[in-house]
Scaffold this motif. Structure first.
Motif, PDB file in Angstrom:
ATOM      1  N   THR A 301     -41.077  36.914 -39.327  1.00  0.00           N
ATOM      2  CA  THR A 301     -41.011  35.373 -39.350  1.00  0.00           C
ATOM      3  C   THR A 301     -41.788  35.373 -40.452  1.00  0.00           C
ATOM      4  OG1 THR A 301     -43.549  36.064 -37.622  1.00  0.00           O
ATOM      5  CG2 THR A 301     -41.086  34.840 -36.758  1.00  0.00           C
ATOM      6  N   GLU A 302     -41.885  36.997 -41.424  1.00  0.00           N
ATOM      7  CA  GLU A 302     -42.411  36.452 -42.692  1.00  0.00           C
ATOM      8  C   GLU A 302     -40.636  36.290 -43.625  1.00  0.00           C
ATOM      9  OE1 GLU A 302     -45.644  37.587 -43.810  1.00  0.00           O
ATOM     10  OE2 GLU A 302     -46.084  37.635 -41.381  1.00  0.00           O
ATOM     11  N   PRO A 303     -41.542  35.094 -45.072  1.00  0.00           N
ATOM     12  CA  PRO A 303     -40.904  34.914 -45.418  1.00  0.00           C
ATOM     13  C   PRO A 303     -40.260  35.562 -46.133  1.00  0.00           C
ATOM     14  CG  PRO A 303     -43.028  34.213 -47.123  1.00  0.00           C
ATOM     15  CD  PRO A 303     -43.649  35.287 -45.449  1.00  0.00           C
ATOM     16  N   ASP A 304     -40.289  37.439 -46.123  1.00  0.00           N
ATOM     17  CA  ASP A 304     -38.881  38.066 -47.241  1.00  0.00           C
ATOM     18  C   ASP A 304     -38.790  39.351 -45.874  1.00  0.00           C
ATOM     19  OD1 ASP A 304     -41.764  39.263 -45.701  1.00  0.00           O
ATOM     20  OD2 ASP A 304     -41.661  40.576 -47.180  1.00  0.00           O
ATOM     21  N   HIS A 305     -38.104  38.565 -44.721  1.00  0.00           N
ATOM     22  CA  HIS A 305     -37.346  38.588 -43.907  1.00  0.00           C
ATOM     23  C   HIS A 305     -35.838  38.377 -44.224  1.00  0.00           C
ATOM     24  CE1 HIS A 305     -40.590  40.292 -41.116  1.00  0.00           C
ATOM     25  NE2 HIS A 305     -40.160  41.248 -41.784  1.00  0.00           N
ATOM     26  N   PRO A 306     -34.822  38.654 -43.741  1.00  0.00           N
ATOM     27  CA  PRO A 306     -33.861  38.835 -43.915  1.00  0.00           C
ATOM     28  C   PRO A 306     -33.319  36.493 -43.029  1.00  0.00           C
ATOM     29  CG  PRO A 306     -33.541  40.163 -42.628  1.00  0.00           C
ATOM     30  CD  PRO A 306     -35.111  40.048 -42.793  1.00  0.00           C
ATOM     31  N   HIS A 307     -33.514  35.686 -43.842  1.00  0.00           N
ATOM     32  CA  HIS A 307     -32.846  34.598 -43.915  1.00  0.00           C
ATOM     33  C   HIS A 307     -34.133  33.537 -43.597  1.00  0.00           C
ATOM     34  CE1 HIS A 307     -28.698  35.774 -43.516  1.00  0.00           C
ATOM     35  NE2 HIS A 307     -29.097  36.260 -42.141  1.00  0.00           N
ATOM     36  N   LEU A 308     -35.140  34.480 -43.590  1.00  0.00           N
ATOM     37  CA  LEU A 308     -36.975  32.700 -43.389  1.00  0.00           C
ATOM     38  C   LEU A 308     -37.442  32.690 -44.793  1.00  0.00           C
ATOM     39  CD1 LEU A 308     -37.788  35.843 -41.069  1.00  0.00           C
ATOM     40  CD2 LEU A 308     -37.248  33.347 -40.659  1.00  0.00           C
ATOM     41  N   ALA A 309     -36.550  33.012 -45.658  1.00  0.00           N
ATOM     42  CA  ALA A 309     -37.636  31.777 -46.824  1.00  0.00           C
ATOM     43  C   ALA A 309     -37.239  30.418 -46.710  1.00  0.00           C
ATOM     44  CB  ALA A 309     -36.553  32.200 -47.606  1.00  0.00           C
ATOM     45  N   ALA A 310     -36.312  29.725 -45.834  1.00  0.00           N
ATOM     46  CA  ALA A 310     -36.017  28.376 -46.085  1.00  0.00           C
ATOM     47  C   ALA A 310     -36.854  27.891 -45.286  1.00  0.00           C
ATOM     48  CB  ALA A 310     -34.553  27.968 -46.119  1.00  0.00           C
ATOM     49  N   TRP A 311     -37.367  28.474 -44.289  1.00  0.00           N
ATOM     50  CA  TRP A 311     -38.182  28.033 -43.133  1.00  0.00           C
ATOM     51  C   TRP A 311     -39.671  28.048 -42.703  1.00  0.00           C
ATOM     52  CZ3 TRP A 311     -34.823  25.274 -39.898  1.00  0.00           C
ATOM     53  CH2 TRP A 311     -33.232  25.993 -39.985  1.00  0.00           C
ATOM     54  N   TRP A 312     -40.624  28.170 -41.779  1.00  0.00           N
ATOM     55  CA  TRP A 312     -41.871  28.018 -41.395  1.00  0.00           C
ATOM     56  C   TRP A 312     -42.470  28.942 -41.885  1.00  0.00           C
ATOM     57  CZ3 TRP A 312     -40.293  23.505 -41.360  1.00  0.00           C
ATOM     58  CH2 TRP A 312     -39.441  23.048 -39.924  1.00  0.00           C
ATOM     59  N   PRO A 313     -43.747  28.841 -42.064  1.00  0.00           N
ATOM     60  CA  PRO A 313     -45.221  29.912 -42.166  1.00  0.00           C
ATOM     61  C   PRO A 313     -44.795  31.041 -41.263  1.00  0.00           C
ATOM     62  CG  PRO A 313     -45.555  27.535 -42.103  1.00  0.00           C
ATOM     63  CD  PRO A 313     -44.449  27.327 -41.944  1.00  0.00           C
ATOM     64  N   PRO A 314     -45.529  32.631 -41.791  1.00  0.00           N
ATOM     65  CA  PRO A 314     -45.170  33.429 -40.433  1.00  0.00           C
ATOM     66  C   PRO A 314     -45.682  32.759 -39.277  1.00  0.00           C
ATOM     67  CG  PRO A 314     -46.304  33.525 -43.044  1.00  0.00           C
ATOM     68  CD  PRO A 314     -46.212  31.997 -42.669  1.00  0.00           C
ATOM     69  N   GLY A 315     -45.237  33.977 -38.136  1.00  0.00           N
ATOM     70  CA  GLY A 315     -45.474  33.386 -36.933  1.00  0.00           C
ATOM     71  C   GLY A 315     -44.834  32.093 -35.821  1.00  0.00           C
ATOM     72  N   HIS A 316     -44.007  31.344 -37.146  1.00  0.00           N
ATOM     73  CA  HIS A 316     -43.965  29.878 -36.617  1.00  0.00           C
ATOM     74  C   HIS A 316     -42.436  30.337 -36.247  1.00  0.00           C
ATOM     75  CE1 HIS A 316     -48.132  28.590 -38.086  1.00  0.00           C
ATOM     76  NE2 HIS A 316     -47.234  27.505 -37.356  1.00  0.00           N
ATOM     77  N   VAL A 317     -41.835  30.451 -34.991  1.00  0.00           N
ATOM     78  CA  VAL A 317     -40.280  31.419 -34.287  1.00  0.00           C
ATOM     79  C   VAL A 317     -39.394  30.479 -34.510  1.00  0.00           C
ATOM     80  CG1 VAL A 317     -41.998  33.016 -33.035  1.00  0.00           C
ATOM     81  CG2 VAL A 317     -41.131  30.697 -32.293  1.00  0.00           C
ATOM     82  N   LEU A 318     -38.793  31.105 -34.733  1.00  0.00           N
ATOM     83  CA  LEU A 318     -37.307  29.902 -35.067  1.00  0.00           C
ATOM     84  C   LEU A 318     -36.350  30.118 -33.406  1.00  0.00           C
ATOM     85  CD1 LEU A 318     -35.801  31.361 -38.276  1.00  0.00           C
ATOM     86  CD2 LEU A 318     -37.026  29.340 -37.634  1.00  0.00           C
ATOM     87  N   GLY A 319     -35.521  29.229 -33.502  1.00  0.00           N
ATOM     88  CA  GLY A 319     -34.683  29.491 -32.246  1.00  0.00           C
ATOM     89  C   GLY A 319     -33.162  29.787 -32.395  1.00  0.00           C
ATOM     90  N   TRP A 320     -32.445  29.866 -31.183  1.00  0.00           N
ATOM     91  CA  TRP A 320     -30.789  29.867 -31.500  1.00  0.00           C
ATOM     92  C   TRP A 320     -30.181  28.967 -32.469  1.00  0.00           C
ATOM     93  CZ3 TRP A 320     -26.765  27.331 -29.435  1.00  0.00           C
ATOM     94  CH2 TRP A 320     -25.792  27.430 -29.429  1.00  0.00           C
ATOM     95  N   ASP A 321     -30.862  27.642 -32.114  1.00  0.00           N
ATOM     96  CA  ASP A 321     -29.602  26.847 -32.505  1.00  0.00           C
ATOM     97  C   ASP A 321     -29.834  26.445 -34.646  1.00  0.00           C
ATOM     98  OD1 ASP A 321     -32.331  26.253 -32.553  1.00  0.00           O
ATOM     99  OD2 ASP A 321     -32.327  23.940 -33.427  1.00  0.00           O
ATOM    100  N   HIS A 322     -31.271  27.895 -35.068  1.00  0.00           N
ATOM    101  CA  HIS A 322     -31.797  27.423 -36.150  1.00  0.00           C
ATOM    102  C   HIS A 322     -30.511  28.865 -36.867  1.00  0.00           C
ATOM    103  CE1 HIS A 322     -35.371  26.077 -34.830  1.00  0.00           C
ATOM    104  NE2 HIS A 322     -35.331  26.257 -36.545  1.00  0.00           N
ATOM    105  N   THR A 323     -29.249  29.802 -36.367  1.00  0.00           N
ATOM    106  CA  THR A 323     -28.835  30.600 -36.660  1.00  0.00           C
ATOM    107  C   THR A 323     -27.138  29.623 -37.144  1.00  0.00           C
ATOM    108  OG1 THR A 323     -27.184  30.995 -34.310  1.00  0.00           O
ATOM    109  CG2 THR A 323     -29.087  32.456 -35.019  1.00  0.00           C
ATOM    110  N   PHE A 324     -27.311  28.900 -37.008  1.00  0.00           N
ATOM    111  CA  PHE A 324     -26.015  28.240 -37.009  1.00  0.00           C
ATOM    112  C   PHE A 324     -26.328  27.342 -38.234  1.00  0.00           C
ATOM    113  CE2 PHE A 324     -24.746  28.294 -32.547  1.00  0.00           C
ATOM    114  CZ  PHE A 324     -24.258  28.926 -32.270  1.00  0.00           C
ATOM    115  N   THR A 325     -27.803  27.125 -38.811  1.00  0.00           N
ATOM    116  CA  THR A 325     -27.616  25.843 -39.662  1.00  0.00           C
ATOM    117  C   THR A 325     -27.392  27.476 -41.096  1.00  0.00           C
ATOM    118  OG1 THR A 325     -29.135  24.881 -38.928  1.00  0.00           O
ATOM    119  CG2 THR A 325     -29.823  24.658 -41.110  1.00  0.00           C
ATOM    120  N   THR A 326     -28.563  28.466 -40.566  1.00  0.00           N
ATOM    121  CA  THR A 326     -27.823  29.686 -41.206  1.00  0.00           C
ATOM    122  C   THR A 326     -26.674  29.998 -42.162  1.00  0.00           C
ATOM    123  OG1 THR A 326     -30.272  30.575 -41.082  1.00  0.00           O
ATOM    124  CG2 THR A 326     -28.735  31.963 -42.323  1.00  0.00           C
ATOM    125  N   GLN A 327     -26.016  30.154 -41.035  1.00  0.00           N
ATOM    126  CA  GLN A 327     -24.270  30.057 -41.007  1.00  0.00           C
ATOM    127  C   GLN A 327     -24.062  29.503 -42.297  1.00  0.00           C
ATOM    128  OE1 GLN A 327     -21.852  31.188 -37.671  1.00  0.00           O
ATOM    129  NE2 GLN A 327     -21.267  29.540 -37.582  1.00  0.00           N
TER     130      GLN A 327
END
Length: 374
Positions: A301-327
């Motif tokens: 969940t770190e901002p330097d991990h792939p695809h995460l710069a646009a999302w939430w602060p570290p530790g604030h997890v993503l869900g299945w639906d976020h994959t489609f937004t990233t796509q």
């Protein structure tokens, strides 16, 4: 990047149509640097149902004839979320009309149809028209991080992979008939539905091709309640395969929609000469990593991990639906930059060739099928 607005049409309003609609609705909020998106039109055969879905999912309008929609001047992107037997015809018409095209996996139901779509996509690229097949799990940050770890050689030479995708929504023999259980519509059963994701992930994570397969298919429930009475199931309920890659890794594959207690369990373990990575979609923000220092849980969940710069602060997890937004964001980014997005139609064809080989092996009694090198 171009700031030009892109007007989108989604063909299909059910499960995948809803997931893709959610992505198109949200992508601009989290990726404001990309071209603006207008949800122009949602398409479905049932007039009443598609009208209600369009209102609920944020579309400007609705339509019942995709043939009219794909040639409209006010549509720039066509996103195909129909049953598999319609993918080829709709995508081909949209490409010929000069529309950018997204096709939900699998690309088509047959190799011949996929070959024709690849040729059409290659011709369309010369006109600046982009295309992509929707393998959304490439956009799971933990899986993208696993790919980086493997590519950097941190687990050494990959020797073996265990990959499974298990669901249980067909365990009940009285579960009703659906298009996914009819070969003429779905092409195959769980092999194409879930197996396509597994094969794509093996190619994605290893950056390698499948060179040989040995497979088995099984249909456990041969008849289910249909609209007019009992109806034969004409596809597989479960599939197994042993795959060999071009660089010598051995992959065990198992997919099922009859695995009691498993809701959406895509599990992948990659074992190398110095370590391993392991992932479970039911805990999609976690990756287990061993690079020779012992197995460690990484919260991806770190901002330097792939695809995460646009999302939430570290530790604030993503869900299945976020994959489609990233796509969707990746597709828009490629259009704006004038480059070809991934996964490409060529990737979709490569997966289709593997699925076809598994099916041929199963029919032949689990003999090994060699895949031609592309």
């Amino acid at each position: 990047m171009s700031a030009r607005e892109l007007r989108v049409a989604v063909i299909g309003y059910s499960f995948m149509g809803r997931a893709h609609s959610n992505a198109w609705r949200n992508v601009g909020a989290f990726h404001p640097d990309l071209p603006a998106v207008t949800q122009q039109v949602l398409v479905g055969r049932d007039e009443s149902a598609v009208r209600g879905a369009a209102h609920q999912l944020g579309w400007r309008e609705w339509a019942t004839d995709w043939r009219d929609v794909v040639t409209r001047d006010d549509v720039d992107v066509v996103d195909v979320c129909t049953p598999g037997h319609l993918h080829h015809e709709i995508a081909l018409a949209a490409l010929r009309a000069g529309k950018h095209v997204v096709v939900e996996k699998p690309l088509t139901n047959t190799i011949d149809q996929s070959v024709e779509l690849v040729a059409a996509a290659q011709e369309a690229r010369s006109r600046g028209v982009r295309s992509m097949v929707g393998f959304n799990y490439r956009c799971v940050p933990a899986l993208a991080l696993a790919r980086e770890i493997v590519a950097e050689g941190r687990i050494g030479e990959v020797r073996q992979v265990r990959a499974s995708y298990l669901q249980d929504w067909l365990v009940d023999p009285d579960a009703p008939m659906t298009w996914r259980l009819r070969k003429e519509q779905a092409g195959s059963g769980v092999l194409g539905d879930l197996g396509s994701h597994v094969v794509d992930q093996v190619r994605f994570l290893l950056a390698d091709e499948i060179a040989s397969v040995s497979g088995r298919l099984e249909t456990f429930v041969g008849s289910r309640p249909g609209p007019a009475g009992p109806e034969d199931v004409t596809v597989d309920d479960a599939a197994w395969a042993l795959l060999g890659t071009s660089r010598g890794a051995v992959v065990s594959l198992e997919v099922s929609r009859m695995a009691a207690g498993r809701k959406n369990a895509l599990q992948i373990e990659v074992y190398g000469s110095r370590g391993s990575v392991a992932f479970d979609l039911e805990r999609l923000n976690e990756l287990w990593v061993d690079t020779g220092q012992g197995r460690t849980r990484v919260l991806v969940t770190e901002p330097d991990h792939p695809h995460l710069a646009a999302w939430w602060p570290p530790g604030h997890v993503l869900g299945w639906d976020h994959t489609f937004t990233t796509q969707a964001a990746g597709f828009l980014s490629a259009i704006a930059a004038g480059v070809d997005p991934t996964p490409s139609f060529e990737d979709g064809l490569a997966v289709q060739r593997v699925l076809d080989a598994i099916e041929r092996s199963a029919v032949a009694g689990r003999g090994t099928v060699e895949l031609a090198r592309s």
